[in-house]
Design an enzyme around this catalytic site. Sequence first.
Site, mmCIF file in Angstrom:
data_model
loop_
_atom_site.group_PDB
_atom_site.id
_atom_site.type_symbol
_atom_site.label_atom_id
_atom_site.label_comp_id
_atom_site.label_asym_id
_atom_site.label_seq_id
_atom_site.Cartn_x
_atom_site.Cartn_y
_atom_site.Cartn_z
ATOM 1 N N SER A 71 -3.166 4.744 -1.128
ATOM 2 C CA SER A 71 -4.587 4.707 -0.812
ATOM 3 C C SER A 71 -4.985 3.295 -0.434
ATOM 4 C CB SER A 71 -5.401 5.146 -2.019
ATOM 5 O OG SER A 71 -5.230 4.174 -3.034
ATOM 6 N N LYS A 72 -6.120 3.247 0.229
ATOM 7 C CA LYS A 72 -6.658 1.990 0.708
ATOM 8 C C LYS A 72 -6.980 1.053 -0.456
ATOM 9 C CE LYS A 72 -9.309 1.116 4.778
ATOM 10 N NZ LYS A 72 -10.384 1.448 5.642
ATOM 11 N N ARG A 73 -7.345 1.666 -1.585
ATOM 12 C CA ARG A 73 -7.781 0.859 -2.718
ATOM 13 C C ARG A 73 -6.685 -0.088 -3.217
ATOM 14 N NH1 ARG A 73 -8.848 4.746 -6.467
ATOM 15 N NH2 ARG A 73 -8.912 6.245 -4.782
ATOM 16 N N GLN A 74 -5.428 0.360 -3.061
ATOM 17 C CA GLN A 74 -4.350 -0.473 -3.607
ATOM 18 C C GLN A 74 -3.715 -1.394 -2.561
ATOM 19 O OE1 GLN A 74 -1.720 0.952 -6.485
ATOM 20 N NE2 GLN A 74 -3.037 2.584 -7.177
ATOM 21 N N GLY A 75 -4.334 -1.550 -1.453
ATOM 22 C CA GLY A 75 -3.776 -2.466 -0.443
ATOM 23 C C GLY A 75 -3.995 -1.934 0.949
#
Length: 471
Positions: A247-251
Amino acid sequence: MNTDNVRVRFAPSPTGYLHVGGLRTALYNYLFARKNKGVFLLRIEDTDRNRYVEGAVDNLLNTLKFVGLAYDEGPYFQSERNDIYKGYADKLVNNGYAYKCFCTTEDLYLMREQQRTNEQDTKYDGRCRKLSSHKIEENVESGKRYVIRAKIPQDGHVEFNDMVRGKISFRWDMVEDQVLMKSDGYPTYHLANVVDDHLMRITHIIRGEEWLTSTPKHIFLYQALDLKQPVFAHLPLLLNPDKSKLSKRQGDVAVEDFILKGYLPEALVNYVALLGWHSSEDQEIFSLKELEQEFSLKRINKAGAVFDQEKLKWLNGHYIRSLDTVKLAERLKIYFRQAGITIDDKEKYYKVINFAKERINLLPDIIPETEMFYSYLDHKNIDSEIIEDPLSRKIAKFWADELSILDDISDEEIKNLIKKTTDKLKVKGKKLYFPLRLALYGKEHGPNIPILIELLGKEESIKRLRSASGV
Ligand code: GLU
């Protein structure tokens, strides 16, 4: 497997950027086509007008071009093919495989709430299946908006063979009466996708695992329309290092962001190829051309593939190092320009790049790694006690004097000078190198002294040594 006349497609919905998962899908389709001397086509699935993003298609095309994935046909745009889908939807309704549904958003909301209260699965309950033809006509005539839904069988199983996952079976009663045509007159992904895969004579559907649950709906359509079903291959999920879905949240997940951060297309393609596929020899470094020879759907893994940014970075470093220095130097000029560094001595520039390419993994890292060869070095600002030590000043002065009488600053001469310093000033090892490096480079650790002097040149080296001798 029959691979005669292989035709595959990359069929992205333009959402604004190309996800690394999308790049992998595109790459595997491309490679499969090349390996089998088939056709790779690009189809833009843009029938969801609510999700239209300005510039998304251009962005996608540019990114594919940048990474070198050339398509043989297309791009086809689904938004320009509406009449075609409408024809198929009408045919499905006429043959009893689909029906008009007049339920409003509110009806659907209430239905779901009711199902939740009764602890039932939430899905369309098929109430409009039962409408009489008279009622349907009346609704249409009174201008009621409707969608067209698939009349999915209510019992039994659907089975199919997936090239990656083997035999797959779904219970029909778990599959919803999927909307095929929306009330805005546009088809949904499911209908347009099946119709186009048929009309574009797609032989193999290679796509992400997130589409696996849609496959029964597609098989229903192939059967209802009496079309030949392509082969399916669902690629494993991409995971974060903690095994959650990437996901975008982790990078970063957008290919464009990787490019902006200084990743090379060669490295991205190579790394993405390894996400869910391995070579017969477990080789890891591949050019696109080599992948075209080596790729096989048979060696796709079922298990999710962890996206490891560190490995990608390492691979990028590998590609940077393998580039020809002059070519790399050209590619890096932009970073120097952005940092306000003017390159006027080409020879020195190439030497600097040749040295620094061994030490960077990302293109922009070239600046922190090399700026000290270009900027003014203020010894007063160096945060080290060593630089102020009287012995350090003495060493710096000795070197400045000795360098000025040297004709040649070759490796050998500098090594001789090191020996001479040890004899004269009784200093060696760290005690000699740290002060010299601080004087020439501003840091205790870094390149060897002969390399430093070569990169700086005689004049600049003397200037820096003189300045350090006065601190
Ligand atoms: N339009 C779908 C996507 O955005 C395509 C899925 C498929 O390949 O069938 O990924």
